[in-house]
Motif scaffolding. Sequence first.
Motif, PDB file in Angstrom:
ATOM      1  N   ALA A 118      10.269  29.777  20.761  1.00  0.00           N
ATOM      2  CA  ALA A 118       9.222  29.006  21.672  1.00  0.00           C
ATOM      3  C   ALA A 118      10.182  27.708  22.647  1.00  0.00           C
ATOM      4  CB  ALA A 118       8.140  27.795  20.522  1.00  0.00           C
ATOM      5  N   PHE A 119       9.641  27.909  23.807  1.00  0.00           N
ATOM      6  CA  PHE A 119      10.249  26.572  24.814  1.00  0.00           C
ATOM      7  C   PHE A 119       9.608  26.475  25.775  1.00  0.00           C
ATOM      8  CE2 PHE A 119       9.225  31.364  26.647  1.00  0.00           C
ATOM      9  CZ  PHE A 119       8.344  30.912  27.596  1.00  0.00           C
ATOM     10  N   ASP A 120       7.729  26.132  25.530  1.00  0.00           N
ATOM     11  CA  ASP A 120       7.901  24.811  25.768  1.00  0.00           C
ATOM     12  C   ASP A 120       5.833  24.783  25.149  1.00  0.00           C
ATOM     13  OD1 ASP A 120       6.714  23.186  27.950  1.00  0.00           O
ATOM     14  OD2 ASP A 120       7.652  24.082  29.660  1.00  0.00           O
ATOM     15  N   VAL A 121       5.966  23.241  25.404  1.00  0.00           N
ATOM     16  CA  VAL A 121       4.158  23.136  25.066  1.00  0.00           C
ATOM     17  C   VAL A 121       3.080  22.361  26.083  1.00  0.00           C
ATOM     18  CG1 VAL A 121       4.645  20.847  23.966  1.00  0.00           C
ATOM     19  CG2 VAL A 121       3.162  21.851  22.731  1.00  0.00           C
ATOM     20  N   LEU A 122       2.229  23.696  25.582  1.00  0.00           N
ATOM     21  CA  LEU A 122       1.197  22.293  26.887  1.00  0.00           C
ATOM     22  C   LEU A 122       0.070  21.811  26.527  1.00  0.00           C
ATOM     23  CD1 LEU A 122       1.988  25.722  27.777  1.00  0.00           C
ATOM     24  CD2 LEU A 122       0.359  25.931  28.760  1.00  0.00           C
ATOM     25  N   ALA A 123      -0.061  21.431  25.209  1.00  0.00           N
ATOM     26  CA  ALA A 123      -0.929  20.604  24.849  1.00  0.00           C
ATOM     27  C   ALA A 123      -0.455  20.815  23.219  1.00  0.00           C
ATOM     28  CB  ALA A 123      -2.171  21.069  25.604  1.00  0.00           C
ATOM     29  N   THR A 124      -1.139  19.679  22.556  1.00  0.00           N
ATOM     30  CA  THR A 124      -1.250  19.369  20.809  1.00  0.00           C
ATOM     31  C   THR A 124      -2.825  18.762  21.036  1.00  0.00           C
ATOM     32  OG1 THR A 124       0.140  17.311  21.332  1.00  0.00           O
ATOM     33  CG2 THR A 124       1.063  18.842  21.092  1.00  0.00           C
ATOM     34  N   ASP A 125      -3.211  17.505  20.824  1.00  0.00           N
ATOM     35  CA  ASP A 125      -4.453  17.060  20.512  1.00  0.00           C
ATOM     36  C   ASP A 125      -4.185  16.289  21.892  1.00  0.00           C
ATOM     37  OD1 ASP A 125      -2.196  15.082  20.353  1.00  0.00           O
ATOM     38  OD2 ASP A 125      -3.114  14.388  18.839  1.00  0.00           O
ATOM     39  N   LYS A 126      -3.877  16.174  22.723  1.00  0.00           N
ATOM     40  CA  LYS A 126      -3.829  16.029  24.401  1.00  0.00           C
ATOM     41  C   LYS A 126      -3.286  17.150  25.342  1.00  0.00           C
ATOM     42  CE  LYS A 126      -0.223  12.300  23.837  1.00  0.00           C
ATOM     43  NZ  LYS A 126       0.883  11.447  23.988  1.00  0.00           N
ATOM     44  N   PRO A 127      -3.963  16.842  26.144  1.00  0.00           N
ATOM     45  CA  PRO A 127      -2.646  17.774  27.408  1.00  0.00           C
ATOM     46  C   PRO A 127      -1.076  17.166  27.460  1.00  0.00           C
ATOM     47  CG  PRO A 127      -4.473  17.328  28.438  1.00  0.00           C
ATOM     48  CD  PRO A 127      -4.432  16.313  26.599  1.00  0.00           C
ATOM     49  N   LEU A 128       0.013  18.193  27.697  1.00  0.00           N
ATOM     50  CA  LEU A 128       1.446  17.819  28.402  1.00  0.00           C
ATOM     51  C   LEU A 128       1.781  18.161  29.527  1.00  0.00           C
ATOM     52  CD1 LEU A 128       2.398  18.601  24.331  1.00  0.00           C
ATOM     53  CD2 LEU A 128       2.315  15.737  25.106  1.00  0.00           C
ATOM     54  N   MET A 129       0.850  19.044  29.979  1.00  0.00           N
ATOM     55  CA  MET A 129       2.283  19.757  31.314  1.00  0.00           C
ATOM     56  C   MET A 129       2.122  18.631  32.185  1.00  0.00           C
ATOM     57  SD  MET A 129      -1.131  23.394  31.616  1.00  0.00           S
ATOM     58  CE  MET A 129      -2.239  22.338  31.608  1.00  0.00           C
ATOM     59  N   GLN A 130       1.395  17.813  32.693  1.00  0.00           N
ATOM     60  CA  GLN A 130       1.860  16.560  33.460  1.00  0.00           C
ATOM     61  C   GLN A 130       3.450  15.573  32.945  1.00  0.00           C
ATOM     62  OE1 GLN A 130       1.094  16.250  36.679  1.00  0.00           O
ATOM     63  NE2 GLN A 130      -0.050  18.359  35.532  1.00  0.00           N
ATOM     64  N   HIS A 131       3.732  16.301  31.515  1.00  0.00           N
ATOM     65  CA  HIS A 131       4.650  14.723  30.769  1.00  0.00           C
ATOM     66  C   HIS A 131       6.423  15.951  31.375  1.00  0.00           C
ATOM     67  CE1 HIS A 131       1.905  13.408  28.679  1.00  0.00           C
ATOM     68  NE2 HIS A 131       3.835  13.127  27.459  1.00  0.00           N
ATOM     69  N   PRO A 132       7.371  15.069  31.608  1.00  0.00           N
ATOM     70  CA  PRO A 132       8.432  16.352  32.801  1.00  0.00           C
ATOM     71  C   PRO A 132       9.153  17.076  31.432  1.00  0.00           C
ATOM     72  CG  PRO A 132       9.290  14.035  31.775  1.00  0.00           C
ATOM     73  CD  PRO A 132       7.360  14.499  31.875  1.00  0.00           C
ATOM     74  N   LEU A 133       9.956  18.100  31.422  1.00  0.00           N
ATOM     75  CA  LEU A 133      10.138  19.444  30.702  1.00  0.00           C
ATOM     76  C   LEU A 133      10.383  18.803  29.606  1.00  0.00           C
ATOM     77  CD1 LEU A 133      10.346  22.304  30.011  1.00  0.00           C
ATOM     78  CD2 LEU A 133      12.634  21.782  31.012  1.00  0.00           C
TER      79      LEU A 133
END
Length: 301
Positions: A118-133
């Motif tokens: 694994a190298f990235d996460v797009l979401a858990t219980d909420k979207p995370l894509m707008q968070h910085p890497l």
Amino acid sequence: MLFTPIKPMLLQMGNNNEIIDNPDWIYDIKWDGWRILLHKQGDRVEAYTRHGNNVTAKFPELQEVGQSIQTHTAIIDCEGVVLRNGVSVFDDFAYRGRLSNTSKIEQATLHYPATFIAFDVLATDKPLMQHPLVKRKEILSSIIEPSNKILVTPSIAGNGNNIFQLTKDKGMEGIVGKRSNSTYKINHRSNDWLKFKHFKITDAVILGYKENPFTMLVGTQVSNGKFKPLANVEFGFKTEEKRVFREIAKQIVTSVDRDMMWLEPRLHCNVQYLERTVSGSLRIVSFKGFNFDKIPEVINK
């Protein structure tokens, strides 16, 4: 978005001479396998390729993967690999991906065990894509309990040249560099994400050539004695090399098929390539000189 195909964010090709040693860049090992997006909700875990194919049934290891993801809901970006002495072997994972027979799949879990890195996460219980890497990576590490079936790829801030040399020494594919503040953009190829790969050189036999543009067809001898084409080579030739080649080639032409002049498989050369496809063909190839004394390697493909 959960349990539906997602086209992941893609990388641009970077220049190996321009790797940035800068703390604003994060570097990961580039693992050689299939891009896989894992979707989890409760006990349900599914795997999708970058092209949207659901390959869950091919990987019974996903049951254990789900237990290692310490959150009820998640979409995780991974590379599916088979590791040999810590190095990913593309052909082994590609073999797993081709299987459809249940008994063969079960047997393959023993001899070609899959690991999802694994190298990235797009979401858990909420979207995370707008968070910085850098924040997404912190979240990713906090929700995965590493096991033989799922790992979080190590990341280094800056020092890109050091990790690039390390992967070369270990015979790995290369590295990935990403801006630490980059957001995740679905179905987008960005200069914020760069891949740096180690080119390889192999011996090949020249099977034929054509003019306009000047192109060599190169191949290798397989175990039954026949020759398998590997690539059309258009780049890397010096004018003098073309002249010498034409003088030799006219003595060993066997036939002409449209614009292709077929040759006796007696003349060998070195070619540089970036990677092999599933079928064994070479990608991004250039000519690196004749190899008059070399006998081509025989492969079992």
